[in-house]
Design a protein around this motif. Structure first.
Motif, PDB file in Angstrom:
ATOM      1  N   ALA A   1       0.825  -1.209   0.000  1.00  0.00           N
ATOM      2  CA  ALA A   1       0.000   0.000   0.000  1.00  0.00           C
ATOM      3  C   ALA A   1       0.860   1.260   0.000  1.00  0.00           C
ATOM      4  CB  ALA A   1      -0.924  -0.002   1.217  1.00  0.00           C
ATOM      5  N   LYS A   2       1.987   1.200   0.704  1.00  0.00           N
ATOM      6  CA  LYS A   2       2.856   2.365   0.817  1.00  0.00           C
ATOM      7  C   LYS A   2       3.542   2.727  -0.501  1.00  0.00           C
ATOM      8  CE  LYS A   2       5.402   2.878   4.574  1.00  0.00           C
ATOM      9  NZ  LYS A   2       4.844   4.096   5.199  1.00  0.00           N
ATOM     10  N   THR A   3       3.486   1.847  -1.498  1.00  0.00           N
ATOM     11  CA  THR A   3       4.070   2.178  -2.803  1.00  0.00           C
ATOM     12  C   THR A   3       3.246   3.224  -3.540  1.00  0.00           C
ATOM     13  OG1 THR A   3       2.842   0.470  -4.029  1.00  0.00           O
ATOM     14  CG2 THR A   3       4.963  -0.175  -3.042  1.00  0.00           C
ATOM     15  N   GLY A   4       1.975   3.358  -3.172  1.00  0.00           N
ATOM     16  CA  GLY A   4       1.088   4.267  -3.890  1.00  0.00           C
ATOM     17  C   GLY A   4       0.467   3.650  -5.124  1.00  0.00           C
ATOM     18  N   LEU A   5       0.902   2.434  -5.487  1.00  0.00           N
ATOM     19  CA  LEU A   5       0.325   1.720  -6.620  1.00  0.00           C
ATOM     20  C   LEU A   5      -0.952   1.010  -6.186  1.00  0.00           C
ATOM     21  CD1 LEU A   5       3.653   0.192  -7.983  1.00  0.00           C
ATOM     22  CD2 LEU A   5       2.477   2.246  -8.815  1.00  0.00           C
ATOM     23  N   ASP A   6      -1.712   0.546  -7.168  1.00  0.00           N
ATOM     24  CA  ASP A   6      -2.961  -0.142  -6.848  1.00  0.00           C
ATOM     25  C   ASP A   6      -2.696  -1.357  -5.966  1.00  0.00           C
ATOM     26  OD1 ASP A   6      -4.198   1.674  -8.482  1.00  0.00           O
ATOM     27  OD2 ASP A   6      -4.549   0.286 -10.144  1.00  0.00           O
TER      28      ASP A   6
END
Length: 262
Positions: free
Chosen positions: A44-49
C-alpha cells in the motif's frame, strides 16, 4: 535491524519492480495473520494499486474479523487500496464431493489443506490477470527457506516475495513500526488451512524463535552433536524439515537431454 530503512527499502523495491514490469500494482490474500498484514501495508505504501482479497474457506471467525479489521485500516489510510470478498467455501465443498477420499484421515486432511491454498492461488491470479497486478507473496524467511512451511503452488505460487529475507521476529519488528493492529500482532500464528485452531507451532513442532535459532546455528556450520536436550530436538527437527522440503525451495528439476541424442 534498521527497521525504518528496511521498510523504505522494501517499498522502493516493490515500486521499482512493478514499474519495470509495467503493471498497475499488487494483489494479495488477506488472512488475518501478521505476514499478510505487513506485506499488504508495504504494498500500500508504494502508492500503486493494491487489491486485497478475502478468500474464506470454512475460516475461523477470529481470522475473518482480524482480516476485515486490517483491510479497514488500510482503506482508512491509503486511497489506492480496494478489497474484494470471494467466498471459496462452496468451491471447496464441491471439490471435496467430486474427489476420492481414502481411509487415512491425516493424509486426506493434509491434501485438502493444500487444496485450500491452491484454490486461493488460482483466485489471486484470476484477479491479477483482470486488473494487471502482481501476486505478492507473504512468506517469511523461516517458512520459505528454513522449514518449507508453505504449499507448493499454493501460497508458494507468487510473482514476488517482499518479506522472504526477513525472519518472523523481524516481521514483528516491521509490524510494530508500521502500526499493524495489536489483535494481529498478538494473535497466535496459524495458517488457517485446516478450519480449526491449530497453530503453526502445533503443526511444525517448534516455535518461530526456536526455528530462527536452529536456522542460524545451521548457517554457522553447527552439527547435531553440538547440542543436548530441547536444543538438540529443535535442531534435528529443523534439519529434517529443511532437507525434506528442499523440493519446494529449489527450481523444478529439468531432465536435460544430451546433445548427441537430439
Amino acid at each position: 535491524m534498521q527497521t525504518e530503512k528496511v521498510i523504505d527499502h522494501i517499498v522502493n523495491w516493490l515500486k521499482d519492480y512493478a514499474n519495470n514490469a509495467k503493471v498497475n500494482g499488487f494483489v494479495i490474500g488477506i488472512s488475518g495473520g501478521i505476514d499478510s498484514a505487513v506485506t499488504s501495508m508495504l504494498c500500500a505504501k508504494t502508492g500503486l494499486d493494491l487489491l486485497c482479497l478475502e478468500m474464506p474457506i470454512h475460516q475461523p471467525i477470529n481470522h475473518v474479523s482480524r482480516g476485515k479489521e486490517h483491510i479497514k485500516q488500510l482503506k482508512d489510510n491509503f486511497a489506492n487500496v480496494k478489497n474484494t470478498l470471494v467466498d471459496l467455501t462452496p468451491v471447496f465443498d464441491q471439490f471435496k464431493a467430486e474427489v476420492s477420499i481414502i481411509d487415512n484421515q491425516a493424509t486426506v486432511d493434509m491434501a485438502l489443506a493444500n487444496t485450500r491454498a491452491r484454490l486461493r492461488m488460482t483466485t489471486l491470479y484470476y484477479y491479477a490477470g483482470l486488473h494487471g497486478l502482481l501476486v505478492a507473496g507473504t512468506g517469511n524467511k523461516i517458512e520459505d527457506f528454513g522449514v518449507g512451511f508453505f504449499t507448493k503452488y499454493g501460497d508458494g505460487g507468487v510473482d514476488l516475495s517482499p518479506i522472504a529475507d526477513l525472519t518472523k521476529s523481524e516481521v514483528y519488528d516491521l509490524a510494530k513500526m508500521l502500526g499493524i493492529s495489536s489483535s494481529i500482532i498478538n494473535a497466535v500464528p496459524s495458517d488457517g488451512l485446516f478450519g480449526d485452531d491449530r497453530s503453526d507451532e502445533d503443526q511444525i513442532g517448534a516455535s518461530y524463535p526456536e526455528l530462527e535459532w536452529a536456522m542460524s546455528m545451521k548457517e554457522n556450520g553447527k552439527k547435531l552433536e553440538d547440542f543436548e536436550g530441547r536444543k538438540r530436538e529443535v535442531f534435528e527437527l529443523f534439519s529434517k524439515l529443511n532437507a525434506n522440503n528442499q523440493h519446494k525451495m529449489v527450481p523444478i528439476p529439468i531432465c536435460e537431454i544430451p546433445k548427441n541424442l537430439k
